[in-house]
Design a protein around this motif. Structure first.
Motif, PDB file in Angstrom:
ATOM      1  N   THR A  34      -9.572  -1.632   5.256  1.00  0.00           N
ATOM      2  CA  THR A  34      -9.756  -0.177   5.220  1.00  0.00           C
ATOM      3  C   THR A  34      -8.702   0.482   4.339  1.00  0.00           C
ATOM      4  O   THR A  34      -9.020   1.301   3.466  1.00  0.00           O
ATOM      5  CB  THR A  34      -9.673   0.401   6.646  1.00  0.00           C
ATOM      6  OG1 THR A  34     -10.639  -0.250   7.471  1.00  0.00           O
ATOM      7  CG2 THR A  34      -9.966   1.892   6.621  1.00  0.00           C
ATOM      8  N   THR A  35      -7.444   0.131   4.548  1.00  0.00           N
ATOM      9  CA  THR A  35      -6.364   0.730   3.756  1.00  0.00           C
ATOM     10  C   THR A  35      -6.397   0.259   2.312  1.00  0.00           C
ATOM     11  O   THR A  35      -6.280   1.058   1.374  1.00  0.00           O
ATOM     12  CB  THR A  35      -5.008   0.407   4.385  1.00  0.00           C
ATOM     13  OG1 THR A  35      -4.977   0.887   5.731  1.00  0.00           O
ATOM     14  CG2 THR A  35      -3.878   1.050   3.603  1.00  0.00           C
ATOM     15  N   TRP A  49      -9.237   1.927   0.095  1.00  0.00           N
ATOM     16  CA  TRP A  49      -8.967   3.290  -0.392  1.00  0.00           C
ATOM     17  C   TRP A  49      -7.861   3.293  -1.445  1.00  0.00           C
ATOM     18  O   TRP A  49      -7.936   4.014  -2.429  1.00  0.00           O
ATOM     19  CB  TRP A  49      -8.599   4.191   0.785  1.00  0.00           C
ATOM     20  CG  TRP A  49      -9.647   5.245   1.043  1.00  0.00           C
ATOM     21  CD1 TRP A  49      -9.623   6.548   0.630  1.00  0.00           C
ATOM     22  CD2 TRP A  49     -10.880   5.083   1.750  1.00  0.00           C
ATOM     23  NE1 TRP A  49     -10.772   7.200   1.045  1.00  0.00           N
ATOM     24  CE2 TRP A  49     -11.551   6.329   1.736  1.00  0.00           C
ATOM     25  CE3 TRP A  49     -11.483   4.009   2.404  1.00  0.00           C
ATOM     26  CZ2 TRP A  49     -12.788   6.529   2.333  1.00  0.00           C
ATOM     27  CZ3 TRP A  49     -12.712   4.196   3.009  1.00  0.00           C
ATOM     28  CH2 TRP A  49     -13.346   5.450   2.976  1.00  0.00           C
ATOM     29  N   LEU A  50      -6.850   2.452  -1.242  1.00  0.00           N
ATOM     30  CA  LEU A  50      -5.735   2.400  -2.183  1.00  0.00           C
ATOM     31  C   LEU A  50      -6.193   1.828  -3.528  1.00  0.00           C
ATOM     32  O   LEU A  50      -5.848   2.360  -4.594  1.00  0.00           O
ATOM     33  CB  LEU A  50      -4.610   1.539  -1.598  1.00  0.00           C
ATOM     34  CG  LEU A  50      -3.248   1.600  -2.294  1.00  0.00           C
ATOM     35  CD1 LEU A  50      -2.717   3.017  -2.320  1.00  0.00           C
ATOM     36  CD2 LEU A  50      -2.273   0.662  -1.596  1.00  0.00           C
ATOM     37  N   THR A  89     -10.030  10.889  -1.330  1.00  0.00           N
ATOM     38  CA  THR A  89      -9.794  11.303   0.053  1.00  0.00           C
ATOM     39  C   THR A  89     -10.417  12.668   0.352  1.00  0.00           C
ATOM     40  O   THR A  89     -10.241  13.199   1.440  1.00  0.00           O
ATOM     41  CB  THR A  89      -8.279  11.376   0.353  1.00  0.00           C
ATOM     42  OG1 THR A  89      -7.656  12.285  -0.557  1.00  0.00           O
ATOM     43  CG2 THR A  89      -7.632  10.003   0.224  1.00  0.00           C
ATOM     44  N   PHE A 111       0.609   9.828  -0.636  1.00  0.00           N
ATOM     45  CA  PHE A 111       0.679   8.995   0.572  1.00  0.00           C
ATOM     46  C   PHE A 111       0.198   9.779   1.791  1.00  0.00           C
ATOM     47  O   PHE A 111      -0.492   9.237   2.655  1.00  0.00           O
ATOM     48  CB  PHE A 111       2.111   8.500   0.784  1.00  0.00           C
ATOM     49  CG  PHE A 111       2.283   7.673   2.033  1.00  0.00           C
ATOM     50  CD1 PHE A 111       1.779   6.391   2.099  1.00  0.00           C
ATOM     51  CD2 PHE A 111       2.941   8.194   3.145  1.00  0.00           C
ATOM     52  CE1 PHE A 111       1.919   5.628   3.256  1.00  0.00           C
ATOM     53  CE2 PHE A 111       3.099   7.438   4.295  1.00  0.00           C
ATOM     54  CZ  PHE A 111       2.581   6.150   4.347  1.00  0.00           C
ATOM     55  N   LEU A 141      -3.601   9.804   1.882  1.00  0.00           N
ATOM     56  CA  LEU A 141      -4.124   8.522   2.354  1.00  0.00           C
ATOM     57  C   LEU A 141      -3.934   8.392   3.855  1.00  0.00           C
ATOM     58  O   LEU A 141      -4.841   7.955   4.583  1.00  0.00           O
ATOM     59  CB  LEU A 141      -3.417   7.376   1.630  1.00  0.00           C
ATOM     60  CG  LEU A 141      -3.859   5.965   2.018  1.00  0.00           C
ATOM     61  CD1 LEU A 141      -5.282   5.707   1.561  1.00  0.00           C
ATOM     62  CD2 LEU A 141      -2.918   4.919   1.421  1.00  0.00           C
ATOM     63  N   LEU A 142      -2.768   8.780   4.329  1.00  0.00           N
ATOM     64  CA  LEU A 142      -2.445   8.703   5.752  1.00  0.00           C
ATOM     65  C   LEU A 142      -3.421   9.540   6.572  1.00  0.00           C
ATOM     66  O   LEU A 142      -3.964   9.075   7.587  1.00  0.00           O
ATOM     67  CB  LEU A 142      -1.012   9.195   5.956  1.00  0.00           C
ATOM     68  CG  LEU A 142      -0.261   8.775   7.212  1.00  0.00           C
ATOM     69  CD1 LEU A 142      -0.132   7.266   7.283  1.00  0.00           C
ATOM     70  CD2 LEU A 142       1.125   9.415   7.219  1.00  0.00           C
ATOM     71  N   LEU A 154      -7.235   8.223   6.482  1.00  0.00           N
ATOM     72  CA  LEU A 154      -7.501   6.990   7.227  1.00  0.00           C
ATOM     73  C   LEU A 154      -7.000   7.067   8.661  1.00  0.00           C
ATOM     74  O   LEU A 154      -6.796   6.040   9.306  1.00  0.00           O
ATOM     75  CB  LEU A 154      -6.881   5.793   6.503  1.00  0.00           C
ATOM     76  CG  LEU A 154      -7.407   5.543   5.082  1.00  0.00           C
ATOM     77  CD1 LEU A 154      -6.845   4.245   4.529  1.00  0.00           C
ATOM     78  CD2 LEU A 154      -8.923   5.520   5.048  1.00  0.00           C
ATOM     79  N   THR A 173      -4.480   3.505  10.992  1.00  0.00           N
ATOM     80  CA  THR A 173      -5.037   2.492  10.116  1.00  0.00           C
ATOM     81  C   THR A 173      -4.039   2.075   9.052  1.00  0.00           C
ATOM     82  O   THR A 173      -4.003   0.911   8.641  1.00  0.00           O
ATOM     83  CB  THR A 173      -6.313   3.027   9.435  1.00  0.00           C
ATOM     84  OG1 THR A 173      -7.146   3.626  10.423  1.00  0.00           O
ATOM     85  CG2 THR A 173      -7.065   1.923   8.733  1.00  0.00           C
ATOM     86  N   VAL A 174      -3.211   3.019   8.595  1.00  0.00           N
ATOM     87  CA  VAL A 174      -2.187   2.724   7.588  1.00  0.00           C
ATOM     88  C   VAL A 174      -0.891   2.275   8.248  1.00  0.00           C
ATOM     89  O   VAL A 174      -0.302   1.252   7.861  1.00  0.00           O
ATOM     90  CB  VAL A 174      -1.919   3.971   6.709  1.00  0.00           C
ATOM     91  CG1 VAL A 174      -0.829   3.674   5.685  1.00  0.00           C
ATOM     92  CG2 VAL A 174      -3.200   4.418   6.014  1.00  0.00           C
TER      93      VAL A 174
END
Length: 483
Positions: free
Chosen positions: A75-76, A79-80, A111, A460, A463-464, A467, A471-472
């Motif tokens: 999952t992480t 996206w990254l 995102t 960051f 993303l955090l 998700l 998850t991160v």
């Protein structure tokens, strides 16, 4: 140790899909004679080569079955990786963006945050504008599928509450996650087409109508204009976009049920009721404020309040005016609404309505227990008892959410940002809203003038928030990497 093979196999597949997607803006630039078509074609070729290589070198039957650790990692990493691949056209286009700017714009796109560092969107190449819209559109459908098929399995932030509702009940919508994703993708595409047609009929040029339809249903907020939707100054367009933001904020699984003739569930869901109640109260309050305190005509007060308040609450990030100058009351509401978000299983982010309901029910039960220590009180959600594991997950999520917000805001302030920029920047990043507040990153500004270090931090944070934190952050634990 985590077995990386199956994870990298799927990442390679996603890179290949992104490579194919890049051919769309490449084709647009080629048609209009813009040289950026070479950039998109080159980035597509590179992404396809790496993606196919990963798929071939990690091809194994186990790629179809993932362990819990592999699911977190996938999952992480997905996206990254998508954000890094999607940043290539930005970095090498005519816009001549820095690495930090390109990654920030890309992460904001996938995102569905909507924050931008690009100045001069009105004159930007059409391929770049389409790429921005396409990133948000793909990110929107990706987060719906993840919220319905992945997060419940990972028990992230109370999402296990929806696991049985989506798959295990006798009246489940479809028997498998793949079919669920396929059905929702069809509805997602149909809604985008419908809103594009509506915006075009309301007076928007075809390209602008398509781009805004994609970012409206995705509740992303990327516009083709520096002044966002306010550039068009069209009442009909505003209300069409308002309707689209609301549609994108409701659980998409109910749209599948509606296609099967079951309309009642969406109106009986308590999180949908709470969503509309919050919207009605806040929009009504801001409308009255703008009418009475700022002397707006009533219809303009309602129009601006509805559009901008719903845009902030759903994390879309469009703007039709600088709501930062409305005064203390509306601005305070805006800051609070940044954290709310929409319903679970939608394209929105934030804390989400159902978690607020669980927190409220849990707090209500605690008050009752204080008043009557010997009584037995059980919190309910949607007329069903809330499992203790869900309450604990939601409370842990809420604590971690506010902790991460505080740390992110403090780090931004340490980099030299003023209070309102640091606080609203942290809030808009972790809640994936888009614009912040103040003269720098407010609706009338953008994030271009921020230092690169702040852009990396905000990336960051995006993303955090997208998700769902755990998850991160779970991968930062040493025990995650042990057997």
């Amino acid at each position: 140790m985590v077995a990386f093979g199956p994870v990298l196999h799927i990442v390679g597949l996603l890179m290949s899909i992104m490579a194919v997607a890049m051919l769309l803006p490449a084709g647009v630039d080629l048609v209009v004679g813009n040289s950026d078509w070479e950039v998109f074609t080159g980035a597509s070729a590179l992404s396809l080569f790496i993606g196919v290589s990963l798929m071939l070198t990690t091809n194994s039957p186990s790629a179809s079955t993932l362990s819990l650790r592999q699911a977190f990692l996938l999952t992480t990493l997905s996206w990254l990786t998508i954000a890094m691949v999607a940043a290539l056209p930005f970095a090498f286009s005519q816009l001549d963006m820095t690495v930090a700017d390109a990654f920030f714009e890309s992460m904001s796109g996938v995102t569905t945050t909507g924050s931008t560092v690009i100045v001069g969107l009105d004159h930007a190449p059409p391929g770049i504008l389409l790429w921005r819209a396409l990133l948000q559109w793909l990110g929107g459908i990706g987060i719906i599928v993840m919220a319905l098929a992945v997060l419940p399995m990972l028990s992230v932030g109370g999402m296990q509450l929806f696991q049985t509702e989506a798959f295990d009940t006798p009246d489940k919508v479809v028997p498998r996650a793949a079919q669920l994703a396929g059905g929702i993708s069809g509805i997602y595409l149909a809604l985008t087409a419908a809103w594009a047609a509506g915006l075009w009929a309301a007076g928007l040029p075809g390209f602008d109508a398509i781009a805004h339809a994609m970012t409206t249903i995705a509740t992303g907020g990327y516009s083709t204009k520096d002044a966002s939707v306010g550039h068009f100054d069209n009442v009909v367009v505003d209300w069409i976009v308002v309707a689209g933001m609301i549609v994108g904020s409701l659980p998409f699984v109910y749209y599948l049920r509606m296609m099967r003739g079951s309309i009642r569930p969406i109106f009986r869901d308590s999180q949908v009721k709470w969503f509309f109640a919050i919207v009605a109260v806040v929009v009504g309050s801001v409308t009255i404020w703008n009418w009475q305190e700022l002397d707006y005509p009533l219809h303009d007060a309602a129009r601006y309040a509805a559009f901008n308040i719903i845009s902030v609450m759903t994390g879309t990030g469009y703007a039709t005016t600088d709501y930062g100058i409305w005064g203390g009351f509306p601005v305070t509401l805006v800051i609070c609404l940044m954290f709310v978000g929409g319903c679970a299983g939608s394209t929105t982010c934030g804390i989400k309505i159902f978690r607020i309901q669980v927190l409220y029910a849990t707090a209500q039960v605690q008050i009752e227990r204080l008043l009557r220590p010997h009584g037995v009180f059980i919190p309910y959600y949607n007329r069903k008892p809330i499992p203790e594991s869900v309450s604990e997950s939601v409370m842990g999520f809420f604590f971690l959410y506010m902790l991460c917000f505080g740390i992110l805001a403090s780090l931004l302030a340490a980099l030299g940002l003023d209070f309102i920029t640091a606080v609203s920047g942290a809030a808009t990043a972790i809640s994936n809203v888009g614009p912040g507040l103040g003269p720098i990153i407010g609706p009338a500004g953008n994030f271009d003038s921020l230092p690169d270090s702040a852009k990396w931090l905000l990336s960051f944070g995006m993303l955090l928030g997208r998700l769902e934190l755990f998850t991160v952050l779970v991968m930062l634990s040493p025990s995650f990497w042990r057997r």
